[in-house]
Design an enzyme around this catalytic site. Structure first.
Site, PDB file in Angstrom:
ATOM      1  N   GLY A  36       0.732  -0.693  -0.220  1.00  0.00           N
ATOM      2  CA  GLY A  36      -0.005  -0.237  -0.155  1.00  0.00           C
ATOM      3  C   GLY A  36       0.956   1.171   0.148  1.00  0.00           C
ATOM      4  N   HIS A  37       1.824   1.541   1.311  1.00  0.00           N
ATOM      5  CA  HIS A  37       2.563   2.452   1.071  1.00  0.00           C
ATOM      6  C   HIS A  37       3.698   2.387  -0.415  1.00  0.00           C
ATOM      7  CE1 HIS A  37       2.346   1.374   5.413  1.00  0.00           C
ATOM      8  NE2 HIS A  37       2.105   3.232   5.767  1.00  0.00           N
ATOM      9  N   GLN A  61      -0.636  11.144  17.737  1.00  0.00           N
ATOM     10  CA  GLN A  61      -1.779  10.647  17.320  1.00  0.00           C
ATOM     11  C   GLN A  61      -1.801   9.221  18.387  1.00  0.00           C
ATOM     12  OE1 GLN A  61       0.327  10.038  13.061  1.00  0.00           O
ATOM     13  NE2 GLN A  61      -0.943   8.366  13.028  1.00  0.00           N
ATOM     14  N   GLY A 147      -3.239   8.227   1.204  1.00  0.00           N
ATOM     15  CA  GLY A 147      -3.980   6.684   0.745  1.00  0.00           C
ATOM     16  C   GLY A 147      -5.216   6.649   1.427  1.00  0.00           C
ATOM     17  N   LYS A 149      -7.114   3.696   2.474  1.00  0.00           N
ATOM     18  CA  LYS A 149      -7.191   3.399   3.478  1.00  0.00           C
ATOM     19  C   LYS A 149      -7.483   3.976   4.377  1.00  0.00           C
ATOM     20  CE  LYS A 149      -6.495   0.389   5.887  1.00  0.00           C
ATOM     21  NZ  LYS A 149      -5.425   0.378   7.597  1.00  0.00           N
ATOM     22  N   ASP A 150      -7.200   5.274   4.709  1.00  0.00           N
ATOM     23  CA  ASP A 150      -7.592   5.986   5.772  1.00  0.00           C
ATOM     24  C   ASP A 150      -8.920   6.982   4.810  1.00  0.00           C
ATOM     25  OD1 ASP A 150      -5.842   4.954   8.088  1.00  0.00           O
ATOM     26  OD2 ASP A 150      -4.442   4.753   6.553  1.00  0.00           O
ATOM     27  N   GLN A 153      -9.247  10.814   7.025  1.00  0.00           N
ATOM     28  CA  GLN A 153      -7.915  10.946   7.820  1.00  0.00           C
ATOM     29  C   GLN A 153      -7.457  12.040   5.905  1.00  0.00           C
ATOM     30  OE1 GLN A 153      -3.580   9.922   8.734  1.00  0.00           O
ATOM     31  NE2 GLN A 153      -3.192   9.043   6.817  1.00  0.00           N
ATOM     32  N   ILE A 176      -4.842  -0.846  -1.696  1.00  0.00           N
ATOM     33  CA  ILE A 176      -4.139  -1.809  -2.031  1.00  0.00           C
ATOM     34  C   ILE A 176      -4.653  -2.825  -0.965  1.00  0.00           C
ATOM     35  CG2 ILE A 176      -1.659  -3.154  -2.762  1.00  0.00           C
ATOM     36  CD1 ILE A 176      -2.924  -0.790  -4.592  1.00  0.00           C
TER      37      ILE A 176
HETATM   38  P1  AMP Z   1       0.527   4.729   8.048  1.00  0.00           P
HETATM   39  O1  AMP Z   1       1.972   4.301   7.378  1.00  0.00           O
HETATM   40  O2  AMP Z   1      -0.040   3.876   8.183  1.00  0.00           O
HETATM   41  O3  AMP Z   1       0.417   6.270   8.506  1.00  0.00           O
HETATM   42  O4  AMP Z   1       0.101   5.550   6.883  1.00  0.00           O
HETATM   43  C1  AMP Z   1       0.686   5.894   5.838  1.00  0.00           C
HETATM   44  C2  AMP Z   1       0.160   5.773   4.373  1.00  0.00           C
HETATM   45  O5  AMP Z   1       0.197   4.721   3.528  1.00  0.00           O
HETATM   46  C3  AMP Z   1      -1.248   7.166   4.077  1.00  0.00           C
HETATM   47  O6  AMP Z   1      -1.347   7.792   3.459  1.00  0.00           O
HETATM   48  C4  AMP Z   1      -2.355   5.705   4.809  1.00  0.00           C
HETATM   49  O7  AMP Z   1      -3.688   6.193   3.851  1.00  0.00           O
HETATM   50  C5  AMP Z   1      -1.249   4.801   3.099  1.00  0.00           C
HETATM   51  N1  AMP Z   1      -1.953   3.525   3.435  1.00  0.00           N
HETATM   52  C6  AMP Z   1      -1.822   2.182   4.181  1.00  0.00           C
HETATM   53  N2  AMP Z   1      -2.417   1.389   3.668  1.00  0.00           N
HETATM   54  C7  AMP Z   1      -2.695   1.131   2.720  1.00  0.00           C
HETATM   55  C8  AMP Z   1      -3.752   0.551   1.685  1.00  0.00           C
HETATM   56  N3  AMP Z   1      -3.655  -0.722   1.708  1.00  0.00           N
HETATM   57  N4  AMP Z   1      -3.711   0.591   0.326  1.00  0.00           N
HETATM   58  C9  AMP Z   1      -3.191   2.207   0.018  1.00  0.00           C
HETATM   59  N5  AMP Z   1      -2.581   3.111   0.652  1.00  0.00           N
HETATM   60  C10 AMP Z   1      -2.628   3.569   1.506  1.00  0.00           C
END
Ligand code: AMP
Length: 276
Positions: A36-37, A61, A147, A149-150, A153, A176
């Site tokens: 995803g990242h 957070q 993403g 996903k959030d 956010q 993803i």
């Molecule tokens: P995090 O490391 O969880 O703070 O996520 C960092 C970024 O990656 C944020 O913009 C999330 O929305 C994005 N992200 C996390 N999981 C996914 C995923 N499965 N698909 C797409 N983006 C993602």
């Protein structure tokens, strides 16, 4: 790929690039990277000349009963994963680079930050907004990728950018998923293989609600059924399954266009989010 561990060094590297007129693409993360990242990074490389990925587990957070101390951290593995993705800088600031001693500024995300995820985590989005604005300033980002996903956010960051007149273009990237449909997440590491199979039901159930909605059938009973199925399959608690406007996240009634179904539920004490 250069690794930068403090704000001063970052500025030294970025200033000359900005003067040359290069555009900066920025991907903020908390590490424990997955596909995803990496998909966000690949979008950033297409949209800008220089790509910066930050890895920072943001204390602001997390509330006291959350997993700040145990959140998965694996710097070596993260750097290995990024290596082949055309990243110019990995920014891993120290806490004092983001929150210097005496720092007491707050950003309040208001009503939008208090609903859905904000119900269970009242300070979460204020903490996210603060760190993201700091990182935008430090990286001199022109474009930033987040993403879907959030989803809440992403909406809040777009609002913050608008409210503060920040000159950063926000791009939302598709979710993803694992083969079984489970949205990839760093916190999936807390789940065993059988639990990951159960976790995939969250996507299955909100997809069923989506199909019902699209068919113009009774969506309230579809949500009720989804809740019951999740609990039956092994989820501990369903926090919400809600239909909202995709842009404003305001509550929507049947028949409206441009909708998102958002859900959060606990499995084995792990909070899982998804949306369609
Ligand atoms: P995090 O490391 O969880 O703070 O996520 C960092 C970024 O990656 C944020 O913009 C999330 O929305 C994005 N992200 C996390 N999981 C996914 C995923 N499965 N698909 C797409 N983006 C993602």
């Amino acid at each position: 790929m250069q690794i930068i561990r403090n704000a001063h060094e970052l500025k030294k590297q970025i200033s000359p690039l900005k003067k040359q007129g290069k555009t900066i693409g920025f991907v903020p993360t908390m590490g424990a990277l997955h596909e995803g990242h990496l998909s966000l990074i690949d979008i950033a490389t297409k949209k800008s000349d220089v790509v910066i990925v930050s890895i920072f587990v943001n204390p602001a957070q997390f509330s006291e009963n959350e997993d700040f101390g145990t959140y998965p951290r694996d710097e070596e593995d993260d750097l290995k994963k990024i290596t082949h993705h055309n990243v110019d800088f990995v920014y891993m600031p120290r806490v004092e680079d983001i929150y210097p001693q005496g720092f007491d500024l707050k950003i309040l995300t208001g009503e939008l930050g208090q609903q859905l995820e904000g119900m269970a985590r009242p300070h979460f989005f204020d903490g996210v907004a603060l760190v993201v604005v700091k990182l935008f300033m430090q990286t001199c980002a022109d474009v930033a990728i987040f993403g879907e996903k959030d989803f809440q956010q992403l909406t809040i960051i777009k609002n913050v950018v608008k409210a503060l007149d920040l000159d950063v273009k926000i791009i939302g990237a598709p979710i993803i998923r694992e083969k079984n449909g489970l949205a990839m997440s760093s916190r999936n590491q807390y789940l065993s293989a059988p639990q990951k199979q159960i976790a995939a039901n969250l996507y299955k159930q909100i997809s069923a609600v989506k199909n019902t909605l699209e068919a113009g059938e009774d969506v309230e009973s579809a949500i009720d059924n989804a809740r019951k199925s999740l609990l039956k399959s092994g989820f501990d608690k369903v926090n919400y399954i809600e239909i909202r406007n995709s842009d404003s996240l305001s509550k929507e009634t049947r028949g409206a266009q441009n909708l998102r179904i958002l859900a959060a539920a606990y499995l084995n004490g792990v909070r899982l989010l998804d949306n369609v």
